[in-house]
Scaffold this motif. Structure first.
Motif, mmCIF file in Angstrom:
data_model
loop_
_atom_site.group_PDB
_atom_site.id
_atom_site.type_symbol
_atom_site.label_atom_id
_atom_site.label_comp_id
_atom_site.label_asym_id
_atom_site.label_seq_id
_atom_site.Cartn_x
_atom_site.Cartn_y
_atom_site.Cartn_z
ATOM 1 N N SER A 8 1.064 -1.036 0.234
ATOM 2 C CA SER A 8 0.215 0.000 -0.071
ATOM 3 C C SER A 8 0.827 1.213 0.265
ATOM 4 O O SER A 8 2.135 1.308 0.932
ATOM 5 C CB SER A 8 -0.739 0.021 0.927
ATOM 6 O OG SER A 8 0.058 -0.119 2.045
ATOM 7 N N ARG A 10 1.004 5.003 1.732
ATOM 8 C CA ARG A 10 0.558 5.709 2.333
ATOM 9 C C ARG A 10 1.715 6.835 2.672
ATOM 10 O O ARG A 10 3.036 6.429 2.601
ATOM 11 C CB ARG A 10 0.589 5.311 3.853
ATOM 12 C CG ARG A 10 -0.519 4.673 4.057
ATOM 13 C CD ARG A 10 -0.754 3.768 5.572
ATOM 14 N NE ARG A 10 -0.349 2.735 5.520
ATOM 15 C CZ ARG A 10 -0.176 1.678 6.645
ATOM 16 N NH1 ARG A 10 0.251 2.857 7.671
ATOM 17 N NH2 ARG A 10 -0.196 0.295 6.800
ATOM 18 N N ASN A 11 1.361 8.179 2.260
ATOM 19 C CA ASN A 11 1.578 9.435 2.701
ATOM 20 C C ASN A 11 3.114 9.347 1.482
ATOM 21 O O ASN A 11 3.878 9.861 1.731
ATOM 22 C CB ASN A 11 2.211 9.752 4.057
ATOM 23 C CG ASN A 11 0.937 10.279 5.126
ATOM 24 O OD1 ASN A 11 0.032 10.785 4.601
ATOM 25 N ND2 ASN A 11 1.450 9.248 6.319
ATOM 26 N N ARG A 13 4.419 7.089 0.820
ATOM 27 C CA ARG A 13 4.996 5.712 1.325
ATOM 28 C C ARG A 13 5.320 4.470 0.531
ATOM 29 O O ARG A 13 3.430 4.404 1.417
ATOM 30 C CB ARG A 13 5.899 6.157 2.279
ATOM 31 C CG ARG A 13 7.132 5.483 2.431
ATOM 32 C CD ARG A 13 7.448 5.976 4.229
ATOM 33 N NE ARG A 13 9.050 4.817 4.336
ATOM 34 C CZ ARG A 13 9.781 5.129 4.761
ATOM 35 N NH1 ARG A 13 9.862 6.563 5.864
ATOM 36 N NH2 ARG A 13 11.227 4.482 5.284
ATOM 37 N N TYR A 15 3.711 0.826 2.020
ATOM 38 C CA TYR A 15 4.476 -0.393 3.087
ATOM 39 C C TYR A 15 4.411 -1.483 2.341
ATOM 40 O O TYR A 15 3.009 -1.694 1.567
ATOM 41 C CB TYR A 15 3.113 0.573 3.817
ATOM 42 C CG TYR A 15 3.671 1.535 4.828
ATOM 43 C CD1 TYR A 15 3.151 1.247 6.392
ATOM 44 C CD2 TYR A 15 3.952 2.628 3.989
ATOM 45 C CE1 TYR A 15 3.850 2.722 6.783
ATOM 46 C CE2 TYR A 15 4.051 4.072 5.065
ATOM 47 C CZ TYR A 15 3.685 3.782 6.425
ATOM 48 O OH TYR A 15 4.042 4.972 6.828
ATOM 49 N N GLU A 139 6.346 0.017 7.430
ATOM 50 C CA GLU A 139 6.575 1.248 7.329
ATOM 51 C C GLU A 139 8.210 0.372 6.466
ATOM 52 O O GLU A 139 8.524 1.754 5.502
ATOM 53 C CB GLU A 139 7.116 2.621 8.642
ATOM 54 C CG GLU A 139 7.738 3.538 7.759
ATOM 55 C CD GLU A 139 7.830 4.650 8.715
ATOM 56 O OE1 GLU A 139 7.072 5.624 9.086
ATOM 57 O OE2 GLU A 139 8.367 4.302 9.519
#
Length: 144
Positions: A8, A10-11, A13, A15, A139
């Motif tokens: 995925s 997120r922001n 980035r 993951y 992350e």
């Protein structure tokens, strides 16, 4: 990569997390909360060469930031692999130099990781031949 993963963004980035289907394979759950660690600690029931373990590392309330946290796995009387985190340097390291592996193999993998005042969330999945570490809900990942 040895485990199938869900990806995925997120922001901005990437993951990576183990696929949800692995949750169905978890059995014999052992749970500990608020364990204060000073020196070597062994937790009853946490053992074996195949494990799916989640850890949240943080300093104790009112205490100074810890210097180092380490977990040893695949350990016997002569060998072990360690995963260590030094919050002052923001470095997470997998070290196999005492694992009994051959000298030609790369023995250490390091990664700078994000943490908030020394708090770090880890998911460690071991099988007989590898270790995959998922940091802060995917992350970052380390594979050994």
């Amino acid at each position: 990569m040895s485990l199938p993963r869900e990806l995925s963004i997120r922001n901005g980035r990437l993951y990576q997390k183990p696929v949800r289907e692995l949750e169905n394979m978890r059995a014999s759950k052992i749970s500990y909360e608020n364990v204060t660690v000073s020196g070597t600690v062994r937790l009853e029931g946490v053992k074996g060469r195949r494990i799916d373990m989640e850890l949240r590392i943080r300093r104790s309330e009112g205490c100074d930031l810890y210097r180092k946290f380490a977990v040893r796995f695949a350990q016997n009387e002569q060998c072990h692999t360690s995963l260590s985190f030094r919050p002052g340097e923001s470095v997470l390291k997998v070290d196999r130099k005492f694992s009994g592996s051959r000298k030609a193999i790369i023995h250490q993998r390091r990664s700078r990781v994000n943490h908030q005042d020394g708090e770090l969330k880890l998911r460690i999945i071991l099988d007989r031949f590898s270790a995959e570490i998922f940091v802060n809900d995917g992350e970052q990942t380390l594979l050994d």
